[in-house]
Structures are given as C-alpha cells and as structure tokens.
Design a protein around this motif. Sequence first.
Motif, PDB file in Angstrom:
ATOM      1  N   SER A  96       0.801  -1.228   0.000  1.00  0.00           N
ATOM      2  CA  SER A  96       0.000   0.000   0.000  1.00  0.00           C
ATOM      3  C   SER A  96       0.831   1.273   0.000  1.00  0.00           C
ATOM      4  CB  SER A  96      -0.954   0.000   1.201  1.00  0.00           C
ATOM      5  OG  SER A  96      -0.237  -0.165   2.423  1.00  0.00           O
ATOM      6  N   ILE A  97       2.013   1.250   0.598  1.00  0.00           N
ATOM      7  CA  ILE A  97       2.847   2.455   0.672  1.00  0.00           C
ATOM      8  C   ILE A  97       3.275   2.932  -0.718  1.00  0.00           C
ATOM      9  CG2 ILE A  97       5.040   1.224   0.904  1.00  0.00           C
ATOM     10  CD1 ILE A  97       3.974   4.500   2.663  1.00  0.00           C
ATOM     11  N   PRO A 244      -8.486  11.408  -0.165  1.00  0.00           N
ATOM     12  CA  PRO A 244      -9.498  11.030   0.836  1.00  0.00           C
ATOM     13  C   PRO A 244     -10.169   9.695   0.542  1.00  0.00           C
ATOM     14  CG  PRO A 244      -9.674  13.361   0.359  1.00  0.00           C
ATOM     15  CD  PRO A 244      -8.662  12.801  -0.611  1.00  0.00           C
ATOM     16  N   PHE A 245     -10.326   9.373  -0.743  1.00  0.00           N
ATOM     17  CA  PHE A 245     -10.898   8.074  -1.111  1.00  0.00           C
ATOM     18  C   PHE A 245     -10.018   6.938  -0.603  1.00  0.00           C
ATOM     19  CE2 PHE A 245     -10.576   4.575  -4.224  1.00  0.00           C
ATOM     20  CZ  PHE A 245     -11.840   4.014  -4.072  1.00  0.00           C
ATOM     21  N   LEU A 249     -10.447   3.953   2.144  1.00  0.00           N
ATOM     22  CA  LEU A 249     -10.165   2.582   1.721  1.00  0.00           C
ATOM     23  C   LEU A 249      -9.186   1.908   2.684  1.00  0.00           C
ATOM     24  CD1 LEU A 249     -10.960   0.730  -0.682  1.00  0.00           C
ATOM     25  CD2 LEU A 249      -8.818   1.418  -1.766  1.00  0.00           C
ATOM     26  N   PHE A 250      -8.118   2.620   3.040  1.00  0.00           N
ATOM     27  CA  PHE A 250      -7.123   2.068   3.964  1.00  0.00           C
ATOM     28  C   PHE A 250      -7.727   1.871   5.356  1.00  0.00           C
ATOM     29  CE2 PHE A 250      -3.164   3.831   1.554  1.00  0.00           C
ATOM     30  CZ  PHE A 250      -3.454   2.982   0.502  1.00  0.00           C
ATOM     31  N   LEU A 251      -8.573   2.808   5.750  1.00  0.00           N
ATOM     32  CA  LEU A 251      -9.227   2.692   7.058  1.00  0.00           C
ATOM     33  C   LEU A 251     -10.130   1.467   7.095  1.00  0.00           C
ATOM     34  CD1 LEU A 251      -9.591   4.019   9.822  1.00  0.00           C
ATOM     35  CD2 LEU A 251     -11.482   5.348   8.863  1.00  0.00           C
ATOM     36  N   ILE A 277      -1.677   0.852   8.216  1.00  0.00           N
ATOM     37  CA  ILE A 277      -1.715   1.973   9.156  1.00  0.00           C
ATOM     38  C   ILE A 277      -0.633   2.999   8.816  1.00  0.00           C
ATOM     39  CG2 ILE A 277      -1.336   2.651  11.572  1.00  0.00           C
ATOM     40  CD1 ILE A 277      -2.657   0.009  12.386  1.00  0.00           C
ATOM     41  N   PHE A 278       0.564   2.516   8.503  1.00  0.00           N
ATOM     42  CA  PHE A 278       1.656   3.421   8.125  1.00  0.00           C
ATOM     43  C   PHE A 278       1.316   4.165   6.834  1.00  0.00           C
ATOM     44  CE2 PHE A 278       5.749   4.227   5.943  1.00  0.00           C
ATOM     45  CZ  PHE A 278       6.308   5.106   6.884  1.00  0.00           C
TER      46      PHE A 278
END
Length: 290
Positions: A96-97, A244-245, A249-251, A277-278
């Motif tokens: 994800s990073i 913000p999308f 999504l990550f949340l 989270i990172f």
Amino acid sequence: MSIKTKVTNLETTTSINNVVIANYSKLKTTLLFLPLFLLISIFGYLYSQNAMSDVQYVECQKNVFLFFNAILSPFPNLLMNLTQIGDAFIFLSLLSIFLIYAPKMWESLISGSIISGIFSSVLKNLFAMPRPAQAIDHHTFTIVGRTMPGFRSLPSGHSITVFTVLTVLLFAFMPKKRSYKVAWILSILLVGSLLVLTRVGIGAHFPLDVLIGSIVGCISGLIGIFVTKKYKLWAWISNKKYYPFFMLLFLAGTVVLFNKITEEHLIIYYFALFNLIFSLYKIIHVYFKK
C-alpha cells in the motif's frame, strides 16, 4: 518540516515513480510470447496424455502432489502465513505504501488484478477440475487449515494473484546492470515459487494448478502493465485531491484486518495491518501538508 526536507521527500517520491515509468516504457508485448508458449505447451502435453479429464488430470500428478505435500506440510504455521500472501487483499495491503511513492506501479497493479480476477473465474469454470480433497483419500495427504473440496482447482487463484503482483514488481524495479538483473529475476522467481507451493503444502491444489496459475499470473501482470502504458485509466490515483478516497479505503482495510486477526492470529495479518496503518498515516500527512 523544513523546506529542504519537503523538497527531498518530493524528489524521492518523484524519482521512484520515474524509475517505474522508465522501466515500463522499455517493455514490449513480445514478452508475452514466452508465458503463452509455456501455457500452450503444458496444455498440449496434457491433451497428448489424455489428461484433460478429471481422473487423468489427477492421476498424472498425484505422486508429485503427495511428494511435495509430505515435504511441506510439517511446517503448518509457516505455510498458513505465506499462503495468505496469495490473497489479493493481503498482498496489496503489504504494498500500500507504493500508492504514494510509485503510483504508476499501482496503476498496473489495479489493471493486472482486474485481469487476473477475470482469468481466474473464467478458467476455473471452464476446466472445473477437482481439488485434492475431492479427488484423493484425505488419509493419504495432509490438509492444513480448512478442507477445500469442489471442482475449482485449475488454475490456482492464489498463484495467479502472486505472479500477477510479482510480475508488476519485477519490471517496475528492474535493475540496469545485467548481474543485478539476473539476481533480481531469480529472487522474484524463488519467492514466487515458495509462495505458490504453499498451496500444495496445505493440500488445496495440485502442482499443475499452481504452475498454470503462475503462468497466467505472469500474463495478467504483463497485460496490466501494457494496458496502463496505453490507457490512462488510473492516472487519477496520483492526484492528491483523490487521497481522501484512499484514506477511507485504507481505514476500511484496517478494520477488515482487525477482524481477521481476532479470528486467526497469523503474523502476516499483523504485517499487513502495520503497512496499512503506516500508509494511512503517510497519505494523510501528504494530503494535509502545505
């Protein structure tokens, strides 16, 4: 944060993405010839051996399956952790990073993942081969985790996912020096082989399922790269106004991982959770900084 630090971070992000763009720009569609040739050769061999029927498909690789299953199954915890990387949600969470630092790679990941999902669904329904638990006596091999019966064994979806993602990574960060290229390619192949063989180790797939799935994954990854090069379908993901999308999504991903952890305390879930989270922290930081 000082202006100098901000400039350095921006340059780092840009340089990584530029490396990916430069590497992808060198690729030609002729790269598809080798995996397509391998795929055609395997199916040609199976057809010549009358192994396209349920019974013969199982029989032609039963001994090889039992051999690898016996070697790998004594390491159930390791197998259960590694095999989860074949879950697209887990693998993409671990990467994800790169949405921030290499959005061009993520564009290819999105395209490749969609294509691989289509290939997996179509081919599983087309061939409808039995899984090991459906075709072989359970007492003759080891099943790690839940038993997976049914007739959706060929190809292995996990293997398709693994090699779709690894193919995108392979060409995204391909070194320039020949010696480094060889080491990089061999490393990717070694990691990929280990990950897909876990499907045999846990008793979920036959060796040909993972071999064919791996080749289909390579094709999916390459097509994903070529689609991204030609069409700007996902170019918007590098635009900060859409961050913000991805925050949402990550949340949502962290919530899903928390639920997975409560059900199974697998280390790989903690790694994926930490990465999400990172990444969430970094994307919020980038979005709100002036």
